[in-house]
Design an enzyme around this catalytic site. Structure first.
Site, PDB file in Angstrom:
ATOM      1  N   HIS A   2       1.803 108.740  80.214  1.00 52.31           N
ATOM      2  CA  HIS A   2       1.640 107.556  81.054  1.00 52.31           C
ATOM      3  C   HIS A   2       0.974 106.419  80.281  1.00 52.31           C
ATOM      4  O   HIS A   2       0.167 106.643  79.377  1.00 52.31           O
ATOM      5  CB  HIS A   2       0.867 107.886  82.331  1.00 52.31           C
ATOM      6  CG  HIS A   2      -0.492 108.477  82.124  1.00 52.31           C
ATOM      7  ND1 HIS A   2      -1.634 107.711  82.012  1.00 52.31           N
ATOM      8  CD2 HIS A   2      -0.898 109.766  82.028  1.00 52.31           C
ATOM      9  CE1 HIS A   2      -2.679 108.501  81.868  1.00 52.31           C
ATOM     10  NE2 HIS A   2      -2.268 109.755  81.864  1.00 52.31           N
TER      11      HIS A   2
ATOM     12  N   ASP B 171      -0.787 103.825  81.682  1.00 51.67           N
ATOM     13  CA  ASP B 171      -1.993 103.243  82.268  1.00 51.67           C
ATOM     14  C   ASP B 171      -3.200 104.075  81.852  1.00 51.67           C
ATOM     15  O   ASP B 171      -3.066 105.216  81.414  1.00 51.67           O
ATOM     16  CB  ASP B 171      -1.887 103.163  83.794  1.00 51.67           C
ATOM     17  CG  ASP B 171      -1.672 104.516  84.455  1.00 51.67           C
ATOM     18  OD1 ASP B 171      -1.081 105.410  83.814  1.00 51.67           O
ATOM     19  OD2 ASP B 171      -2.081 104.698  85.618  1.00 51.67           O
TER      20      ASP B 171
ATOM     21  N   ASP C 157      -6.055 110.190  76.719  1.00 47.25           N
ATOM     22  CA  ASP C 157      -5.410 110.102  78.032  1.00 47.25           C
ATOM     23  C   ASP C 157      -4.943 108.680  78.291  1.00 47.25           C
ATOM     24  O   ASP C 157      -5.683 107.874  78.839  1.00 47.25           O
ATOM     25  CB  ASP C 157      -6.410 110.550  79.096  1.00 47.25           C
ATOM     26  CG  ASP C 157      -5.853 110.543  80.501  1.00 47.25           C
ATOM     27  OD1 ASP C 157      -4.641 110.719  80.652  1.00 47.25           O
ATOM     28  OD2 ASP C 157      -6.636 110.357  81.457  1.00 47.25           O
TER      29      ASP C 157
ATOM     30  N   GLU D 280       0.081 106.689  86.518  1.00 42.70           N
ATOM     31  CA  GLU D 280      -0.328 108.080  86.710  1.00 42.70           C
ATOM     32  C   GLU D 280      -1.753 108.176  87.219  1.00 42.70           C
ATOM     33  O   GLU D 280      -2.107 109.129  87.909  1.00 42.70           O
ATOM     34  CB  GLU D 280      -0.199 108.843  85.385  1.00 42.70           C
ATOM     35  CG  GLU D 280      -0.344 110.358  85.524  1.00 42.70           C
ATOM     36  CD  GLU D 280      -1.787 110.842  85.476  1.00 42.70           C
ATOM     37  OE1 GLU D 280      -2.037 111.992  85.903  1.00 42.70           O
ATOM     38  OE2 GLU D 280      -2.677 110.085  85.019  1.00 42.70           O
ATOM     39  N   GLU D 281      -2.590 107.187  86.887  1.00 43.53           N
ATOM     40  CA  GLU D 281      -4.020 107.290  87.180  1.00 43.53           C
ATOM     41  C   GLU D 281      -4.399 106.919  88.612  1.00 43.53           C
ATOM     42  O   GLU D 281      -5.564 106.960  88.956  1.00 43.53           O
ATOM     43  CB  GLU D 281      -4.819 106.406  86.202  1.00 43.53           C
ATOM     44  CG  GLU D 281      -4.737 106.829  84.738  1.00 43.53           C
ATOM     45  CD  GLU D 281      -5.451 108.144  84.460  1.00 43.53           C
ATOM     46  OE1 GLU D 281      -5.921 108.783  85.420  1.00 43.53           O
ATOM     47  OE2 GLU D 281      -5.523 108.533  83.292  1.00 43.53           O
TER      48      GLU D 281
ATOM     49  N   HIS E 182     -11.302 110.672  80.501  1.00 46.58           N
ATOM     50  CA  HIS E 182     -11.961 109.755  81.443  1.00 46.58           C
ATOM     51  C   HIS E 182     -13.430 109.504  81.077  1.00 46.58           C
ATOM     52  O   HIS E 182     -14.194 109.028  81.904  1.00 46.58           O
ATOM     53  CB  HIS E 182     -11.891 110.295  82.880  1.00 46.58           C
ATOM     54  CG  HIS E 182     -10.516 110.303  83.461  1.00 46.58           C
ATOM     55  ND1 HIS E 182     -10.285 110.441  84.810  1.00 46.58           N
ATOM     56  CD2 HIS E 182      -9.290 110.193  82.883  1.00 46.58           C
ATOM     57  CE1 HIS E 182      -8.975 110.417  85.039  1.00 46.58           C
ATOM     58  NE2 HIS E 182      -8.360 110.277  83.876  1.00 46.58           N
TER      59      HIS E 182
END
Length: 441
Positions: A103, A105, A135, A169-170, A414
């Site tokens: 992804h 984003d 990520d 996705e987030e 994250h």
């Protein structure tokens, strides 16, 4: 090359990750990460900034415009928030392997909390540092380099190799932008005939299970009063705390460790726990008349999310019906004021739930991923976590054979000061090459 090439020959043709090319592309992607933060309504990512960089390296190899073998489709459902599907055609109709889930984003980053600029790539030895390196922009660059190599070297494959780079996705609360829209439009249907590898986990091992999530809010209503006259109050804080304790006891009774959790190597069983506390405010000498405790249930995929939500409602209804049986705190603590006909009350509400995933351990995709991991990484130890990947459950329910893996680091997902390791990404590339080669047999 001839179609009868061995697995070893195919892996040699695909080769090793071009570190210089990969790092150059990742530098550009991390340079866009400030504009890829997904935290609406303040921050709406612009994934087309990433798409533009991918097209720069892949379009010259495309059948669309560059005379090469790659077939590229840019699918957009919201302005500036595109998805990119890239195919390298194989020779056998219906034979396909796909790499999905990369992804474009990212989660937010506050530069004042970081030891380095989160919005530009910096390199410290083997560490590639910046928001999105683990990520998931590192994986975006990795899979893009794989497709670039296929377009350049043009190996004759039986399988069509497909990469799908996705938006949004987030933030699962927003729909109709990313992979859900692609699936709804039928743009992924042809991927059902082969394994679909979701590239968005970490630590170089197959992730074979994820958890379902039920976000909940338990609200208690009592009667506000002066703390010096506690016998005239119904303490909503005490009520809600004691009720939550009882609800948790019942939850763990009804949702114990499931036998399949050992098979899938889940790190934890299902859990229910509080994570936030709010109340309307007031003086220290006021007994609160309202408060809310919020948290989540993390449910292993062997239990049903909707059934669990109904159970939680049943617990609360039963406690309300028997409120005077709930344990109190102290000689004047009570949840019913009979003289005033006031009874404390609880309500439980839920935000959007998601179901967990148990990957098919009999799948050819699972077996080739394990074999590739063992030969490249040196060992294979599939694992499961009660972290959530809601999009892959949706795909699994639609008939896709979803397997998951990734080459970032769980410790930096994250997190502040996010980074990945270049050496891990190199191993990930070799795993992809091995998977493609094995599926030719």
């Amino acid at each position: 090359m001839a179609s009868s090439a061995t697995t070893t020959e195919l892996k040699q043709i695909i080769g090793e990750l071009n570190k210089e090319s990969f790092t150059k592309l990742l530098t550009k992607l991390i340079g866009e990460s400030k504009y890829l933060q997904n935290n609406p309504p303040e921050l709406i990512p612009e994934e087309d900034r990433v798409v533009s960089h991918l097209l720069d390296i892949l379009s010259p190899l495309s059948a669309n415009s560059g005379g090469g073998p790659l077939i590229i489709k840019h699918a957009t459902y919201y302005p500036n928030r595109g998805n990119l599907i890239v195919e390298y055609p194989g020779t056998v109709p219906g034979k396909v392997v796909s790499f999905v889930g990369c992804h474009m984003d990212v989660v937010t980053a506050d530069p004042t909390d970081w030891e380095f600029d989160p919005f530009s790539l910096s390199i410290e030895g083997d560490k590639l540092r910046g928001r999105g390196t683990t990520d998931c922009l590192g994986h975006v660059a990795l899979v893009a380099e794989l497709m670039k190599t296929l377009g350049e070297k043009k190996p004759k494959l039986k399988s069509t190799v497909v990469a799908v780079f996705i938006a949004n996705e987030e933030n699962s609360a927003i729909t109709g932008v990313g992979v859900d829209a692609l699936a709804k439009d039928g743009l992924l249907d042809h991927l059902k005939s082969g394994p679909l590898f979701w590239i968005d986990t970490a630590d170089k091992q197959p992730c074979i299970g994820t958890g379902g999530v039920i976000p909940w809010k338990l609200h208690g209503t009592g009667k506000l009063f002066h703390s010096g006259l506690a016998h005239k109050a119904v303490n909503a804080m005490e009520l809600t705390m004691e009720a939550l304790k009882e609800i948790q006891l019942r939850f763990y009774r009804d949702y114990p460790a499931h036998p399949q959790e050992a098979v899938y190597s889940f790190a934890t069983p299902s859990t229910m726990k509080p994570t936030q506390w709010t109340y309307p405010g007031g003086g220290i000498n006021q007994i609160p008349g309202e408060c809310t405790i919020s948290g989540d249930v993390r449910l292993t995929p062997f239990y049903d999310v909707k059934e669990c939500m109904n159970k939680l409602k049943e617990y609360v209804d039963d406690i309300n019906s028997n409120i005077e049986k709930l344990e109190t705190r102290g000689p004047v603590s009570k949840y019913v004021l009979h003289d005033e006909q006031i009874t404390g009350r609880l309500t439980i509400t839920f935000d959007e739930p998601n179901s967990g995933v148990a990957c098919d351990l009999n799948s050819r995709g699972f077996h080739v991923l394990c074999k590739a991991t063992e030969e490249v990484v040196g060992h294979v130890k599939p694992y499961s976590i009660t972290g959530s990947l809601p999009l892959i459950r949706d795909l699994q329910d639609q008939g896709f054979d979803v397997q998951t893996c990734g080459y970032g680091l769980t410790a930096t997902y994250h997190a502040r000061n996010e980074y990945c390791l270049l050496s891990d990404m190199c191993e990930g590339y070799r795993v992809f090459a091995s998977v493609i080669a094995q599926l030719e047999d």
